[in-house]
Write an enzyme that holds these catalytic residues in place. Structure first.
Site, mmCIF file in Angstrom:
data_model
loop_
_atom_site.group_PDB
_atom_site.id
_atom_site.type_symbol
_atom_site.label_atom_id
_atom_site.label_comp_id
_atom_site.label_asym_id
_atom_site.label_seq_id
_atom_site.Cartn_x
_atom_site.Cartn_y
_atom_site.Cartn_z
ATOM 1 C CG HIS A 1 -1.924 0.936 1.401
ATOM 2 N ND1 HIS A 1 -1.723 2.221 1.842
ATOM 3 C CD2 HIS A 1 -3.255 0.826 1.159
ATOM 4 C CE1 HIS A 1 -2.892 2.864 1.858
ATOM 5 N NE2 HIS A 1 -3.833 2.046 1.451
ATOM 6 C CG ASP B 1 0.578 -2.599 6.202
ATOM 7 O OD1 ASP B 1 -0.396 -2.785 6.957
ATOM 8 O OD2 ASP B 1 0.510 -1.969 5.137
ATOM 9 C CD GLN C 1 -6.883 -4.721 4.030
ATOM 10 O OE1 GLN C 1 -7.824 -5.423 4.402
ATOM 11 N NE2 GLN C 1 -7.049 -3.440 3.761
ATOM 12 C CE LYS D 1 -7.271 -0.509 6.184
ATOM 13 N NZ LYS D 1 -8.008 -0.047 5.016
ATOM 14 C CB CYS E 1 -3.613 3.277 -1.562
ATOM 15 S SG CYS E 1 -4.754 4.607 -1.248
HETATM 16 N N1 PMP Z 1 -1.755 -0.981 4.569
HETATM 17 C C1 PMP Z 1 -2.688 -1.708 3.957
HETATM 18 C C2 PMP Z 1 -2.346 -3.071 3.439
HETATM 19 C C3 PMP Z 1 -3.976 -1.184 3.816
HETATM 20 O O1 PMP Z 1 -4.924 -1.901 3.193
HETATM 21 C C4 PMP Z 1 -4.269 0.094 4.331
HETATM 22 C C5 PMP Z 1 -5.641 0.714 4.203
HETATM 23 N N2 PMP Z 1 -6.255 0.548 2.962
HETATM 24 C C6 PMP Z 1 -3.253 0.800 4.969
HETATM 25 C C7 PMP Z 1 -2.010 0.221 5.076
HETATM 26 C C8 PMP Z 1 -3.474 2.154 5.542
HETATM 27 O O2 PMP Z 1 -4.333 2.093 6.620
HETATM 28 P P1 PMP Z 1 -4.932 3.423 7.272
HETATM 29 O O3 PMP Z 1 -5.485 4.222 6.147
HETATM 30 O O4 PMP Z 1 -5.976 2.918 8.197
HETATM 31 O O5 PMP Z 1 -3.804 4.098 7.964
#
Ligand code: PMP
Length: 406
Positions: A122, A199, A202, A225, A364
């Site tokens: 991401h 990270d 997910q 999430k 993203c």
């Molecule tokens: N890493 C991953 C794999 C994600 O899917 C996301 C959110 N789509 C993020 C990081 C960022 O998370 P947040 O916007 O809650 O900070």
């Protein structure tokens, strides 16, 4: 095993109509909905216990502090961290990764050093490291994926050299659904003396996390999430690393003493928690973890996988020119797809008119889109409250939309 009809009653939003049709919410990867008991914790935080944490001797402040600190102990158990001092509350996964990149990276990465990311990251696990490149000439090396969306582990091993200083990879991909072998990834990095950030944005809603088993040096995730509130996240860091890292931000809560000549910093975890935290959101995260554990994360995952398998099979069998991105065994309940040459945005818009909420675009993950040779994809993703009937509504809508576009 789970009583989904009963579970759905906890989510009034699921009764909404979109264009006069029942809402089918399949954008759970972006954010999941929040059950009544978590919302109640937020309401109670504002109506019964609101007082700033850590500064008061009065009852309300002590109650608010206890709610926050018991949430920290709950998070510690949820991810099996060795101690609560290693749990830092942040605004989300993004801030957690920025914290590590700025603090650890800023202090310990130098010109000529290399870090390893994967192509499925991401943007929030790419851009913080690129910001660091403004300060030092750091090279980013990228683990590629195989055709089914699995990481190419041989390529990963081959990326290490004497300049490698850090690895940062996702536990599960928000596009491909691939669950990465993080334990093996960490073991390989550690054999080179290199720390790893995972990270877990997910993974946290679907997979039992054990940071000690993974042996992750850092692990990040977001409450929103996982049936929790927006604006709250967690960074786990191993004590030995957190202790040698400089503070990320300065302000109240993170100091021991301040004078214009010299300031000393608070102990862990407060050294990394400058300013008033979202203590009400943090208390609500506690409830979200209770919610997940009461249902059983394995039961949640089993239900989601049933929907994933059913929907994937029917999409592949029934919709001509269906292309699904990410078919790794054991993937999370995420289906990213394109139909023929139809634009992802058109599909998403038309599906919305039929009540179906899916996400479209690059998610993203533009470097991943480039690797897949597409500009964007449509993504349907499942949570515990989704049903087989909703999958049928989605499939019917997909039939209609793809016929229309053809
Ligand atoms: N890493 C991953 C794999 C994600 O899917 C996301 C959110 N789509 C993020 C990081 C960022 O998370 P947040 O916007 O809650 O900070």
């Amino acid at each position: 095993m789970l009583d989904i009809a009963k579970i759905r009653k906890d989510y009034p939003i699921l009764d909404r109509k979109i264009y006069n049709r029942p809402l089918v919410y399949l954008d759970n990867t972006a954010t999941s909905q929040t059950p009544a008991e978590v919302v109640e914790a937020i309401v109670s935080g504002y109506t019964r216990t609101k007082a700033n944490v850590h500064r008061g001797v009065h009852t309300l402040s002590m109650e608010a502090t206890e709610l926050q600190e018991s949430a920290r102990r709950r998070v510690k158990d949820f991810i099996n961290a060795p101690s609560y001092e290693e749990i830092i509350f942040t605004r989300g996964t993004t801030e957690a990764i920025n914290l590590v990149a700025a603090s650890y990276g800023g202090a310990f990465l130098r010109d000529g050093d290399e870090i390893i990311l994967s192509v499925m990251e991401h943007h929030s696990n790419i851009v913080p490291w690129q910001l660091l490149q403004r300060k030092a000439d750091i090279k980013i090396r990228v683990i590629p994926i195989k055709d089914n969306g699995e990481l190419d582990m041989d390529a990963y091993k081959a990326l290490f050299n004497e300049h490698t200083r850090f690895v940062s990879v996702c536990h599960a991909s928000n596009v491909l659904g691939t669950v990465n072998p993080v334990k093996e990834i960490v073991a390989i990095a550690h054999s080179h003396g290199v720390p790893v950030l995972v990270d877990g944005a997910q993974a946290a809603p679907h997979i039992k996390i054990d940071v000690q088993d993974i042996d992750a040096d850092f692990y990040a995730f977001s409450a929103h999430k996982m049936y929790g509130p927006a604006g709250v996240g967690v960074l786990f860091g191993k004590r030995g690393l957190l202790e040698i890292m400089p503070p990320y931000q300065g302000g109240g809560e993170m100091i021991e003493s301040v004078s214009f000549e010299k300031t000393t910093f608070a102990e862990l975890p407060y050294k990394f928690e400058a300013g008033t935290p979202d203590f009400i959101g943090i208390a609500a995260l506690h409830k979200a973890i209770n919610y997940i554990e009461n249902l059983g994360i394995e039961n949640i995952a089993a239900h989601e996988h049933e929907l994933l398998d059913y929907t994937t099979r029917r999409m592949t069998d029934e919709i001509p020119d269906m292309r699904i991105f990410g078919t790794a065994p054991g993937k999370c309940a995420i289906i990213s797809f394109l139909v023929g040459n139809e634009h992802h945005y058109d599909m998403g818009m038309l599906l919305d008119k039929l009540g179906i909420a899916v996400r479209t675009g690059h998610h993203c993950a533009q470097p991943l889109m480039q690797a897949l040779g597409v500009e964007g994809v449509v993504r349907a993703s499942f949570a515990v409250y989704n049903t087989r009937e909703e999958c049928d509504l989605f499939l019917n809508a997909l039939h209609r939309v793809s016929e229309m576009l053809r």
